[in-house]
Design an enzyme around this catalytic site. Structure first.
Site, PDB file in Angstrom:
ATOM      1  N   ASP A 523      -0.405   5.351   6.297  1.00  0.00           N
ATOM      2  CA  ASP A 523      -0.626   6.906   6.049  1.00  0.00           C
ATOM      3  C   ASP A 523      -1.537   7.477   6.921  1.00  0.00           C
ATOM      4  O   ASP A 523      -2.308   6.472   7.421  1.00  0.00           O
ATOM      5  CB  ASP A 523      -1.149   7.169   4.409  1.00  0.00           C
ATOM      6  N   ASP A 827      -1.130   5.136  -1.259  1.00  0.00           N
ATOM      7  CA  ASP A 827      -1.808   5.540  -2.195  1.00  0.00           C
ATOM      8  C   ASP A 827      -1.225   6.377  -3.580  1.00  0.00           C
ATOM      9  O   ASP A 827      -1.760   6.370  -4.443  1.00  0.00           O
ATOM     10  CB  ASP A 827      -3.009   6.554  -1.569  1.00  0.00           C
ATOM     11  N   ASP A 831       4.740   5.917  -3.454  1.00  0.00           N
ATOM     12  CA  ASP A 831       4.563   4.844  -2.265  1.00  0.00           C
ATOM     13  C   ASP A 831       4.901   3.364  -3.159  1.00  0.00           C
ATOM     14  O   ASP A 831       4.929   2.563  -2.140  1.00  0.00           O
ATOM     15  CB  ASP A 831       3.206   4.761  -1.812  1.00  0.00           C
TER      16      ASP A 831
END
Length: 1100
Positions: A523, A827, A831
């Site tokens: 990310d 997070d 996901d």
């Protein structure tokens, strides 16, 4: 509803539930703790990689994640283990689990249905009682707190038992006699706006009245339990029997004074081995317990004294107001206070896969469940063992039963070596017995050679027992029982050290798997950037504002609409301290905090603005739509406004008009739209996240009239009016470029996967060093590729922007199909599929949701990318340390087996006694593992390519070192065996004793010197970092001191004699020569079929 005595013993029913629930959590929760499920068996039957199909042919090769029961049974049944209890301590009991899982699941479902039936029966009883005027209703009268049949704790007006009853029944009708949620909050002295007081006195009072949010832990195993496991080794049991027989026959032949030494020595040596190994195992178990405590410590957001605070789940109190967002775990039992679109996944508790919508009509929330959608506030009514989840957790012991692929592979090595050792031991036993009875060798306890008719039966039997003890001891030494357990030791050590490096390991095998990672999909926000967002550019009502808080030229209506959108279309909060000198406290996601802080700068009074309108419906942020919306009714006019905020270019597409400084709305023409798109691109080029704010007035006939329809209502999202664009800066985290460069040097391809604009993503990627010679694509483009195009383009893709969670999942699957070992950071709740699919799922500890953490293998506690790189180092260190230990242990195995076998065949005698071999085994197994398996990682590990799935466990370099050192030891020690007395010019009655002691001492010192060699199998400088590893030096020193004591003082015990300084020098010289021999061996070229780091990056 009756609150009287229970019609059945529900406590006993709960006991049935607890054990079933343990399995049920794994079966239904959707988390990855389902290694033995039928679904995983199906998944394994359909491997995604050809390499996986090849590995399936090897029983000692299992999947790193969710191996099937069949594969677990195969490798265990094929393993040659001396002590199965100790060897398989940290592996799942598949023989029992498969049967018990189905039984527990049936019992759990049966108990759930029984509870539901009881509740229906109770409800029907209440209705019938209410209809009958002659009968008194069993419902609880609530005219006053003193009428409550349950005892209320001091200072509160409601009983803890009543609150537990409410949560257990979950019947909305049961609330009617008590009152509303607000009434219960009043009885708990909780302000539904500001929460509890939160003072130390208030906290103590609530803990005394309602308990703490903790539950009894299953007591850890005592040291004696580990000691008992160690005693279950069949070979050690046989040796103890031999010791008893030797003791009996020795005393019978030579009396108490001389006859007890041999038997007692063997018994003491066995007890010493068991004690040391038990201490090591017990220490490992304590480390696992400490790590499990860290896993349970979940941060919870509560409102106390009007402030939003983050506290530990263990500090939660009855009466607390808990803020729930998507992905959170419900930390306690409670009642819904307020919120929107709150959907809960209760599968972990009830088994129902459908989401449960929670609102004022169905306000019950169960501890342990997950928030799937929406947000809300909950009033805590039950904590700890007063919740079903707490009772379940109290009944479940910490389970570290898990097979790691490396552990299973090492069992294969141990099995092969053990079988060879078994054959050698049997041959040695046969040869020793034959040589004794033909008069070719002397018997035990100096009983002389066997002579038919002259040798007593007790001497003959004692000599056979002695030969048998030697053969069994050879098996003990030959079977590298500590080899697979060394994996557990190094993993426990690594997990403890990784906590210092801010990484919490949830799954053991993830440590070793991370060492083979070839691709990292990361990310952007919070991992590659600081997650400290601020609004640095603002375009409001057609004009850029400089500074960003200068909105003096904007009209009142523009400012009013902007502030209304900022305050109401947010799940954050603002707390204004009473002390005017203190800054306002803003909570929420980093983006929310940045926007709210900007709102405060332009004059927003958060609470006042929220009070001017009423929220009708909320659509939380959606990672697919990339926007969030709210519909509010303005109190002064009665008009309904729909506010939206989200990705600028996406929201701009839905806008037909925009506000101007004079409060008017003008159409967005094509030229104006292009200008706005260029504005967005300019912000993105400066690495800014561009957020748009828009609204529209909703006609009254478009607004649903009933609450039920309002819950299902889709807020209008087209024909919007653009209010503002803001550019939010999130700086690149310091150290990220260096960490990315380190990954690239290690042969690991780093990819950025983000939902941001592609221009913003490219700017950040260049700043981080990710986008150098690769390309950036959008999620939609990547999604549209065919399978062949995707595999062709993927090696060049470094950035994927505007990606959805499904795009990330698709990238992970594609990389794994191409044979890569993939690590993924995440997070959010969405996901979770990618984290579950990846070889290593890395959840963020600060911004990560509980759903993401539950689906992960490792939690990065500080959200830093540099911590991810540290995890890679530790993963490679695990593999490297195990290889060092293998090299050391197999050298001892090969040398000991060869020496004993050759000596037995040629002379009918073995140079090492049973006690001496047990001491060697202790050095080799427990002490060797402790020294070599705990080597800290070094920088040169990141200069090597990743460890491929199919790389051999024992490399050519290791074979060279093993065979070279073993050959040296065999030649030297056999020379001492056959020519030692002549070479050392030994004469007299002690000549044989001195010669045997020199052989034993030289053999042990060879292992000590070779242990230093094993630290650096390929490097010339074997002392690099030597003095930094205090544990390694301590093990060496302790072993050397014990060896001196054995040789010089425990002569009877170890069958040794004291050596003079010249003989000690000979032994030290023989051991020291292992170092120059090691240097000479490194001059021998070996085949290195390894990929370079550049090859790995090119493939990734």
């Amino acid at each position: 509803m009756s609150f009287g005595p229970k019609p059945i013993d529900e406590e006993n029913l709960g006991e049935v539930d607890v054990e079933a629930s343990s399995d049920h959590v794994q079966e239904f929760s959707g988390s990855k703790k389902r290694p033995l499920s039928e679904e995983n068996q199906v998944n394994e039957q359909q491997p995604q990689q050809r390499t996986a199909q090849n590995r399936d042919a090897d029983v000692f090769s299992i999947k790193a994640k969710n191996p099937s029961i069949t594969s677990l049974k195969k490798w265990k049944s094929a393993t040659f283990a001396l002590n199965a209890t100790r060897r398989f301590r940290y592996t799942a009991k598949v023989n029992e689990e498969e049967v018990r899982r189905q039984q527990r699941s049936k019992r759990f479902r049966a108990s759930v249905q029984a509870v539901r039936a009881i509740n229906r029966f109770k409800s029907s009883t209440v209705i019938r009682s209410a209809d009958s005027p002659k009968e008194t209703s069993p419902s609880l009268p609530v005219s006053s707190p003193t009428d409550d049949p349950y005892i209320c704790p001091e200072g509160f007006d409601i009983s803890p038992l009543l609150l537990v009853k409410l949560a257990k029944d979950r019947d909305p009708q049961s609330l009617q006699p008590i009152g509303s949620v607000a009434d219960i909050a009043c009885r708990l002295h909780t302000d539904l706006e500001n929460g509890i007081d939160g003072s130390p006195l208030d906290i103590q009072r609530r803990q005394r009245a309602f308990g703490t949010n903790t539950y009894p832990r299953q007591p850890p195993r005592w040291f004696l339990a580990f000691f008992w496991d160690g005693c279950k080794d069949p070979t050690l049991i046989i040796l103890m029997a031999c010791a008893v027989l030797s003791l009996i026959f020795g005393i019978r032949s030579h009396g108490w004074k001389e006859g007890w030494y041999d038997g007692a020595s063997i018994a003491f040596a066995v007890l010493l081995v068991v004690t040391v190994t038990s201490c090591s195992d017990y220490h490992q178990s304590l480390q696992f317990i400490a790590l499990n405590e860290e896993k349970r410590n979940i941060p919870v957001q509560v409102v106390r004294g009007g402030r939003r605070l983050k506290i530990s789940i263990f500090e939660l109190l009855v009466g607390d107001l808990v803020v729930l967002n998507i992905g959170d775990q419900v930390p306690a039992d409670g009642l819904f206070v307020e919120g929107h679109s709150l959907s809960i996944d209760e599968s972990s508790m009830t088994g129902e896969s459908e989401q449960v919508h929670v609102d004022q009509k169905r306000p019950f929330l169960l501890s342990g469940c997950k928030v799937e959608d929406g947000f809300g506030t909950m009033l805590v009514t039950g904590v700890g063992v007063n919740t079903e989840w707490g009772q379940l957790m109290a009944a479940i012991s910490d389970d570290n039963a898990e097979e790691t692929p490396l552990q299973v592979r090492l069992n294969g090595v141990a099995t092969f070596v053990g079988k060879v050792g078994l054959v050698v031991a049997v041959l040695v036993l046969i040869i020793l017995i034959i040589f004794y009875f033909v008069g070719h060798k002397s018997g035990a306890n100096n009983s002389g050679k066997f002579k038919a008719g002259e040798t007593s039966a007790s001497d003959a039997v004692n000599s056979v027992v002695d030969a048998f003890a030697i053969a069994v001891t050879i098996i003990v030494v030959a079977v590298p029982e500590g080899l697979p357990l060394a994996v557990t030791l190094t993993l426990a050590y690594s997990m403890k050290k990784m906590m210092v490096d801010r990484a919490l390991v949830r799954r053991l095998s993830a440590c070793e798997t991370m060492g083979g990672a070839t691709a990292i999909c990361s990310d952007k926000t919070g991992t590659l950037t600081l997650n400290q967002m601020t609004v640095v550019k603002a375009w409001v009502a057609g004009e850029f504002r400089s500074p960003v808080d200068d909105l003096r030229s904007a009209g009142n209506e523009v400012l009013s609409l902007l502030l209304e959108g900022l305050a109401q279309n947010s799940i954050g909060s603002v707390y204004i301290p009473q002390d005017s000198d203190k800054e306002p406290e803003v909570t929420g996601s980093p983006t929310e905090k940045a926007v709210l802080n900007w709102g405060l700068k332009i004059g927003m009074d958060f609470q006042s603005v929220k009070s001017l309108s009423k929220v009708l419906h909320v659509e939380t942020f959606n990672s697919t739509k990339k926007r969030a919306g709210v519909a509010v009714r303005v109190a002064s006019t009665g008009k309904v406004h729909a506010h939206w905020k989200g990705a600028a270019e996406i929201l701009l597409h839905e806008c037909d008009t925009m506000l101007t400084v004079d409060n008017s709305q003008v159409s967005i023409e094509e030229s104006s739209r292009n200008d706005l798109l260029r504005t967005i691109e300019l912000m993105a080029a400066e690495s800014l996240r561009c957020i748009a704010f828009a609204y529209r007035e909703v006609l009254e006939e478009e607004v649903p009239k009933s609450d039920e329809l309002l819950e299902e209502w889709k807020i209008p999202e087209s024909h919007l009016c653009l209010i503002a664009l803001v550019g939010i800066k999130d700086p690149c985290r310091p150290g990220v470029p260096d960490a990315v460069a380190l990954c690239q040097a290690a042969g690991i391809k780093v990819r950025m996967v983000t939902g941001d604009n592609i221009i913003t993503a490219k700017a950040i990627a260049v700043e981080c060093g990710i986008l150098q010679d690769g390309v950036a694509v959008e999620g939609a483009t990547f999604r549209a590729y065919t399978d062949e195009e995707r595999k062709r383009e993927l090696p060049m893709i470094s950035v994927m922007a505007r990606s959805s969670p499904s795009d990330k999942l698709l990238m992970v699957k594609s990389l794994r199909e191409m044979g890569h070992v993939v690590a993924v950071t995440g997070d959010g709740t969405n996901d979770a599929p990618a984290l579950h699919e990846a070889d290593i799922g890395l959840a963020m500890g600060i911004q990560g949701t509980e759903v993401a953490k539950d689906s992960s293998d490792i939690i990065i506690l500080d959200d830093r990318f540099s911590s991810v790189v540290k995890v890679v180092r530790w993963g490679r260190s695990v593999y490297s340390n195990i290889q060092k230990f293998i090299q050391f242990q197999l050298t001892v195995n090969v040398a000991a087996l060869t020496i004993n076998f050759v000596a037995a065949v040629s002379s009918g005698d073995v140079p090492l006694t049973a006690v001496q071999l047990l001491w060697v085994n202790l050095i080799m197994d427990t002490l060797g593992a402790l020294a070599l398996a705990t080597e800290p990682p070094t920088d040169d590990l990141m200069c090597k390519p990743p460890i491929h799935r199919n790389d051999p466990l024992i490399s050519y370099v290791m074979w060279r070192n093993i065979l070279g050192q073993a050959l040296y030891q065999v030649i030297v020690l056999l020379t001492l065996q056959f020519r030692g007395k002549e070479l050392m010019k030994l004469h007299g009655p002690n000549a044989d004793g001195i010669s045997g002691t020199v052989i034993f001492n030289s053999f042990v010192l060879c292992q000590l010197f070779n242990e230093v060699n094993a630290r650096k199998p390929e490097k010339w400088n074997i002392f690099e970092g030597f003095f930094n590893n205090t544990l390694f030096m301590a093990v060496l020193v302790i072993t050397l001191v014990l060896q001196i004591i054995i040789v010089e003082f425990l002569n009877k015990f170890a069958s040794t004699v004291q050596l003079n300084w010249q003989q000690w020098l000979i032994c030290i010289f023989i051991g020291f020569m292992s170092w120059p021999i090691g240097l000479l061996l490194k001059l021998i070229p070996v085949s290195r079929k390894q990929r370079t780091n550049t090859d790995c990056i090119r493939e990734a």
